[in-house]
Design a protein around this motif. Structure first.
Motif, mmCIF file in Angstrom:
data_model
loop_
_atom_site.group_PDB
_atom_site.id
_atom_site.type_symbol
_atom_site.label_atom_id
_atom_site.label_comp_id
_atom_site.label_asym_id
_atom_site.label_seq_id
_atom_site.Cartn_x
_atom_site.Cartn_y
_atom_site.Cartn_z
ATOM 1 N N LYS A 138 55.628 48.649 41.136
ATOM 2 C CA LYS A 138 54.990 47.484 40.524
ATOM 3 C C LYS A 138 55.535 47.291 39.119
ATOM 4 O O LYS A 138 55.910 48.241 38.447
ATOM 5 C CB LYS A 138 53.467 47.663 40.459
ATOM 6 N N ASP A 147 54.309 49.502 35.678
ATOM 7 C CA ASP A 147 53.536 50.680 36.081
ATOM 8 C C ASP A 147 53.867 51.915 35.252
ATOM 9 O O ASP A 147 53.347 53.014 35.503
ATOM 10 C CB ASP A 147 53.756 50.984 37.572
ATOM 11 N N HIS A 173 43.604 43.851 41.906
ATOM 12 C CA HIS A 173 44.926 43.766 41.280
ATOM 13 C C HIS A 173 44.805 43.402 39.799
ATOM 14 O O HIS A 173 45.635 43.807 38.985
ATOM 15 C CB HIS A 173 45.807 42.765 42.023
ATOM 16 N N SER A 174 43.760 42.648 39.438
ATOM 17 C CA SER A 174 43.545 42.328 38.023
ATOM 18 C C SER A 174 43.145 43.576 37.241
ATOM 19 O O SER A 174 43.566 43.767 36.099
ATOM 20 C CB SER A 174 42.461 41.254 37.882
ATOM 21 N N GLU A 176 44.018 46.695 38.055
ATOM 22 C CA GLU A 176 45.208 47.543 37.942
ATOM 23 C C GLU A 176 46.126 47.044 36.832
ATOM 24 O O GLU A 176 46.699 47.830 36.075
ATOM 25 C CB GLU A 176 45.960 47.568 39.282
ATOM 26 N N SER A 177 46.254 45.739 36.721
ATOM 27 C CA SER A 177 47.078 45.166 35.665
ATOM 28 C C SER A 177 46.464 45.440 34.296
ATOM 29 O O SER A 177 47.182 45.711 33.323
ATOM 30 C CB SER A 177 47.228 43.656 35.896
ATOM 31 N N ARG A 222 53.482 43.741 30.325
ATOM 32 C CA ARG A 222 53.670 43.030 31.585
ATOM 33 C C ARG A 222 54.951 42.199 31.550
ATOM 34 O O ARG A 222 55.324 41.664 30.508
ATOM 35 C CB ARG A 222 52.479 42.104 31.864
#
Length: 380
Positions: A41, A44, A174-175, A177-178, A200
């Motif tokens: 990803k 990460d 997913h939000s 994890e980000s 990011r």
């Protein structure tokens, strides 16, 4: 020297291949996931490049897998011929797959071959642009049921995914994890021009637009231009006066959600940011930072007219208005004018009789916070 994501070996920058910049139709991160079962990803914290040797080995493995799939498909066709089953002749070139369990399948749409595998017939609607799944609340339509389910969570207001560090909640996993990347302090995405780093890839791409001077969105009213659509949307509210975000406690409205979040902290009464010198507390870290400058005695912001210095740019800008003599804020009742908006707000209370500051001891009210502070000294 760069570090390879797969073997962790050193590799010269000129021979390293970016995982997220590969122009191949099958993106490199997907091929790594499929063949090596390694989920890569953006942001990460791991290396985002692979060495030339690992890429060559990966391509060999991809070719071998495709050969196996083609052979299996050919065997299936031969078996169908033996059983006198009519099959549609299709092309088997450049077959892709989603995971280990799904074999490549072929379907035709508008006389074109699509080699992407599908786990169910419902996914074929992506080619017809049909959106059969509709939200009953806002009537928004989706091509997949999973997308509808994900969307419906927004209407519930429930944010089940909570960060264990700062307790901030999110609608989708997913939000979360980000968001977790922000706590690691790792900024793996670096601008090649100014070397500024970002957590990011999306933030880096936005930053690059500033260097490129890309201006995509223009206000039809004042012709001011913006690089991002969201910035234009926020700007338009300055023309329309729209303030969609309302405080549930005092009903004050704001044009930006971030402004509402900042405002809401004042109702809690909690001031977590404390000055280590005078122990004065603040709602926001920015307020503490501005206050700490006052202890240093440094006043870097100087007036060009009278040479008076200030420790904050805001105070200097407010001071400069005294030299212009311009009074931009006028009372609609008595037509008295003021240089500062805050002075007009305080003046209006003389007409309305509003006294929002109340003494907790004797319950006496005041129109100004400074008057309440002076009054409290009588009790002490």
């Amino acid at each position: 020297m760069m570090e390879c994501r797969l073997c962790l070996g050193p590799a010269p920058a000129e021979t390293s291949v970016s995982i997220f910049g590969d122009p191949h139709p099958e993106r490199l991160e997907q091929r790594i996931r499929t063949c090596c079962q390694i989920y890569v990803k953006r942001g990460d914290g791991f290396p985002d490049t692979v060495c030339l040797s690992c890429k060559t080995n990966l391509e060999s493995l991809i070719s071998f897998r495709k050969l196996c799939f083609r052979s299996n498909e050919t065997s299936q066709l031969r078996l169908d011929d033996c059983l006198n089953i009519k099959t549609e002749e299709v092309l088997l070139e450049d077959v892709t797959w989603d995971d280990e369990s799904s074999l490549p399948t072929i379907h035709q749409e508008n006389n074109e071959i699509c080699s992407k595998p599908f786990l169910s017939e419902s996914k074929l609607v992506v080619h017809t642009k049909e959106k059969p799944f509709k939200c009953e609340i806002c009537l928004k339509s989706f091509s997949r049921k999973s997308a509808l389910i994900s969307h419906e969570i927004l209407h519930t207001g429930i944010k089940p995914n909570k960060c264990v560090i700062c307790l901030k909640s999110f609608f989708h996993k997913h939000s979360l994890e980000s968001h977790k990347i922000s706590h690691t302090g790792v900024k793996a995405h670096k601008c090649e021009i100014c070397l500024k780093s970002f957590t990011r890839q999306s933030n880096l791409e936005k930053h690059k637009k500033w260097h490129a001077g890309i201006i995509s969105y223009t206000c039809d009213i004042c012709l001011k231009s913006f690089m991002q659509k969201n910035d234009l949307v926020l700007h338009l509210r300055s023309h329309t006066g729209e303030k969609p975000y309302k405080c549930e406690i005092c009903l004050k409205s704001f044009s930006k959600k971030s402004s509402l979040v900042t405002h809401a902290k004042q109702h809690t009464g909690i001031k977590p940011h404390k000055c280590e010198i005078c122990l004065k507390s603040f709602f926001h870290k920015s307020g503490l930072g501005s206050h700490e400058i006052s202890h240093t005695g440094v006043k870097p912001h100087k007036c060009d007219i009278c040479l008076k210095s200030f420790n904050q740019q805001y105070n200097l800008e407010r001071h400069k208005k005294l030299h212009t003599g311009i009074k931009s804020y006028k009372c609609d009742i008595c037509l008295k004018s003021f240089m500062r908006k805050n002075d007009l707000v305080l003046h209006l209370r003389s007409h309305t009789g509003e006294k929002p500051y109340k003494c907790e001891i004797c319950l006496k009210s005041f129109s100004r916070k400074s008057n309440l502070r002076r009054h409290k000294k009588l009790h002490t």
